[in-house]
Enzyme design. Structure first.
Site, PDB file in Angstrom:
ATOM      1  N   SER A  91       0.861  -1.193   0.000  1.00  0.00           N
ATOM      2  CA  SER A  91       0.000   0.000   0.000  1.00  0.00           C
ATOM      3  C   SER A  91       0.888   1.231   0.000  1.00  0.00           C
ATOM      4  O   SER A  91       2.018   1.203   0.507  1.00  0.00           O
ATOM      5  CB  SER A  91      -0.901   0.005   1.248  1.00  0.00           C
ATOM      6  OG  SER A  91      -1.477   1.279   1.456  1.00  0.00           O
ATOM      7  N   TYR A 122      -1.004  -1.135  10.632  1.00  0.00           N
ATOM      8  CA  TYR A 122      -1.267  -1.356   9.212  1.00  0.00           C
ATOM      9  C   TYR A 122      -0.141  -0.767   8.366  1.00  0.00           C
ATOM     10  O   TYR A 122       0.397  -1.434   7.471  1.00  0.00           O
ATOM     11  CB  TYR A 122      -2.603  -0.737   8.814  1.00  0.00           C
ATOM     12  CG  TYR A 122      -2.961  -0.992   7.363  1.00  0.00           C
ATOM     13  CD1 TYR A 122      -3.556  -2.195   6.978  1.00  0.00           C
ATOM     14  CD2 TYR A 122      -2.685  -0.052   6.380  1.00  0.00           C
ATOM     15  CE1 TYR A 122      -3.860  -2.452   5.652  1.00  0.00           C
ATOM     16  CE2 TYR A 122      -2.980  -0.298   5.048  1.00  0.00           C
ATOM     17  CZ  TYR A 122      -3.580  -1.493   4.690  1.00  0.00           C
ATOM     18  OH  TYR A 122      -3.867  -1.742   3.372  1.00  0.00           O
TER      19      TYR A 122
END
Length: 291
Positions: free
Chosen positions: A131, A166
């Protein structure tokens, strides 16, 4: 999976929720006419489950030509204290990084088979979905404070809507891809990271907010979000693109190397972090195997 099935690939959907996985497999078969689509149980929050999944494929002598590491969790800090893997790891670290790391290690022998059997498929590929939020990740291997608890952001860090766990795990995905490419140099296996972009998905299912906030945020989100299909095209590209046009270890977005990722890796100066993370991950796997 549907796109790859439409190209004639044999597909194994590795799913924690096997009922949902079987339903998805049926829909893919119905849509593409490809009957060689199945679901197999895999929970990346359990290293035992990873070992069992890999053992099943090995028992069937399955040759893996493309492994897509696409699972992910997003848990806000206020909910993360009770979110652990079955092995006691912090949920982002355990699923997004260590679970995938263990899966890759377990399936590498099956990916090498393609070369030994002269399958004609060319090089096998490992695709790790990272990401752009990896830019906000921080990894301190001396503290290793991310292994069992979600890292507490430092006072000097800019406040982010994304959980530190994350972001850190997405940086780990990128580092793993880089180190894996180095270790696999000269073999028949290549590896690529991809950034699918900010996509509409169920990733934020653990985020709870009042209905009125969701209603206010929804129109704004639609302005910036990609569809799941648009995000998946990045994965399809990494699986199907001519290998001569790809660089093993690189991170791709929208059909080209993600320049922000190049700058991020250059800022790390050397490969000590990726090698240290690899060593830590191997040790944790070994410790769990010996229990």
């Amino acid at each position: 999976a549907r796109d790859l099935a439409s190209r004639g690939a044999r597909i194994v959907l590795a799913c924690r929720d096997e009922d949902a996985g079987r339903e998805a497999a049926s829909r893919i078969t119905e849509h593409t006419g490809n009957g060689d689509v199945e679901c197999a149980g895999l929970d990346l929050a359990s290293l035992d489950s990873v070992r069992e999944f890999a053992a099943e494929l090995k028992a069937r002598d399955e040759k893996v030509h493309a492994l897509v590491c696409n699972a992910g969790v997003w848990v806000p800090p206020e909910s993360s204290s009770d979110k652990k893997t079955r092995d006691g790891f912090e949920i982002h670290f355990g699923v997004n990084h260590l679970g995938h790391f263990a899966l890759i290690q377990s399936l590498l022998p099956q990916m090498m088979i393609g070369e030994r059997h002269q399958s004609g498929m060319g090089k096998s590929r490992i695709i790790i979905v990272s990401s752009s939020l990896c830019k906000s990740g921080k990894i301190d291997l001396q503290k290793s404070d991310f292994v069992h608890e979600q890292r507490v952001p430092g006072a000097d860090e800019r406040k982010s809507f994304a959980p530190t766990g994350y972001c850190d795990s997405k940086l780990m995905n990128m580092l793993t891809c880089q180190e894996l490419a180095t270790r696999l140099r000269g073999t028949n296996v290549t590896t690529y990271a991809v950034s699918p972009g900010f996509c509409s998905s169920r990733l934020g299912r653990n985020v709870h907010m009042p209905i009125y906030k969701k209603m206010l945020a929804a129109p704004l989100m639609r302005l910036f979000q990609r569809s799941s299909k648009q995000g998946a095209l990045n994965i399809v590209f990494a699986v199907t693109e001519d290998e001569a046009r790809l660089k093993s270890g690189a991170m791709y977005q929208d059909g080209k190397i993600w320049e922000d990722g190049v700058k991020l890796m250059e800022s790390l100066e050397d490969d000590a972090l990726q090698k240290g993370l690899w060593g830590l991950s191997e040790k944790l796997m070994k410790d769990e195997n010996q229990r």
